[in-house]
Scaffold this active site. Structure first.
Site, PDB file in Angstrom:
ATOM      1  N   LYS A 189       0.676  -1.195  -0.003  1.00 15.44           N
ATOM      2  CA  LYS A 189      -0.003   0.024  -0.134  1.00 15.44           C
ATOM      3  C   LYS A 189       1.034   1.146   0.089  1.00 15.44           C
ATOM      4  CE  LYS A 189      -3.970  -1.921   0.458  1.00 15.44           C
ATOM      5  NZ  LYS A 189      -4.945  -1.259   1.513  1.00 15.44           N
ATOM      6  N   SER A 191       0.455   3.635   1.793  1.00 13.49           N
ATOM      7  CA  SER A 191       0.445   4.338   2.923  1.00 13.49           C
ATOM      8  C   SER A 191       1.575   3.314   3.903  1.00 13.49           C
ATOM      9  CB  SER A 191      -0.995   4.061   3.524  1.00 13.49           C
ATOM     10  OG  SER A 191      -0.994   2.557   3.777  1.00 13.49           O
ATOM     11  N   ARG A 192       2.121   2.442   3.113  1.00 15.11           N
ATOM     12  CA  ARG A 192       3.093   1.482   3.974  1.00 15.11           C
ATOM     13  C   ARG A 192       2.184   0.861   4.987  1.00 15.11           C
ATOM     14  NH1 ARG A 192       5.356   3.073  -0.295  1.00 15.11           N
ATOM     15  NH2 ARG A 192       7.689   3.270  -0.475  1.00 15.11           N
ATOM     16  N   LEU A 193       1.118   0.722   5.003  1.00 15.71           N
ATOM     17  CA  LEU A 193       0.497   0.015   5.813  1.00 15.71           C
ATOM     18  C   LEU A 193      -0.256  -1.002   5.119  1.00 15.71           C
ATOM     19  CD1 LEU A 193      -1.700   2.508   8.080  1.00 15.71           C
ATOM     20  CD2 LEU A 193       0.583   1.217   8.717  1.00 15.71           C
TER      21      LEU A 193
END
Ligand SMILES: Cc1cc2nc3c(=O)[nH]c(=O)nc-3n(C[C@H](O)[C@H](O)[C@H](O)COP(=O)(O)O)c2cc1C
Length: 213
Positions: A189, A191-193
């Protein structure tokens, strides 16, 4: 000083997906969905996966093989049964599979139990292969040391004479089927999440849960 790997970074892994994974309850359907997406997204060789095996003394080893079919929920690939991987599967049938789809920022991890396919499955696939591949299956003593540079080509020449017409399947060459016990679908993602969704096989069917990235 710049890191020599920097030039390769950020050219891939463009995390394009910000929607949440919509998990379906059947991991095989999930796999089919991601596989066809990868195939249509021009991922190179969407059916190539990393096969992980372990030796008797617990040394792990990996190599790429091609997924050729999914038959009755078993992932099928073909190889030489006497190869390193073949010998390791004999001593420990618990193997792992890894598909990596960089264009779609996805990875699929599978763990499962590997056994030989029925001989009829191996025969059908072997018979569908071109002559050169059939000769190769006989000629290559896969994973053994070559005794000389011409060892392999000499054997090919002998086999061409031995089998001028039909070529039978060698007993040491055939299919393996992997019955999954765990799937993990990972999606990168922006968002890095990143999202990880796991399917664990239980007595009551598949247990589905998410993991921290
Ligand atoms: C793209 C790609 C696809 C491959 N597909 C297969 C395959 O389907 N079966 C196979 O035996 N080896 C395949 N190989 C070769 C294996 O990676 C490996 O070199 C070989 O099977 C010997 O492995 P081993 O010594 O660990 O048994 C492939 C290699 C690449 C790079």
């Amino acid at each position: 000083m710049s890191n020599p790997l920097d030039q390769y970074r950020d050219s891939h892994h463009e995390f394009q997906h910000d929607s949440t994974i919509n998990a379906v309850e059947d991991p095989f359907k999930f796999f089919a969905d991601w596989f066809s997406f990868a195939d249509q997204s021009d991922e190179m060789e969407a059916n190539a996966f990393v096969l992980g095996t372990t030796s008797l003394d617990h040394q792990s080893s990996t190599r790429i093989v091609y997924l050729k079919e999914i038959l009755e929920e078993q992932f099928i690939f073909y190889t030489n049964y006497n190869s390193q991987k073949g010998q390791e599967i004999e001593v420990n049938p618990k193997v792992s599979m890894l598909f990596f789809y960089p264009k779609s920022s996805r990875q699929i991890r599978i763990e499962g139990i590997c056994t030989k396919t029925d001989e009829s499955v191996s025969d059908d696939y072997f018979n569908s292969r071109p002559r050169g591949s059939k000769i190769g299956a006989w000629a290559s003593h896969q994973s053994d040391e070559l005794s000389s540079p011409t060892d392999l080509t000499d054997r090919v020449a002998e086999l061409e004479l031995k089998y001028p017409n039909d070529i039978p399947r060698p007993e040491h060459w055939g299919g393996y089927q992997i019955q999954p016990t765990r799937f993990e679908f990972w999606m990168g993602k922006k968002s890095r999440l990143h999202e990880r969704i796991v399917f664990d096989q239980t007595n009551k069917g598949w247990k589905i849960y998410r993991k921290n990235p």
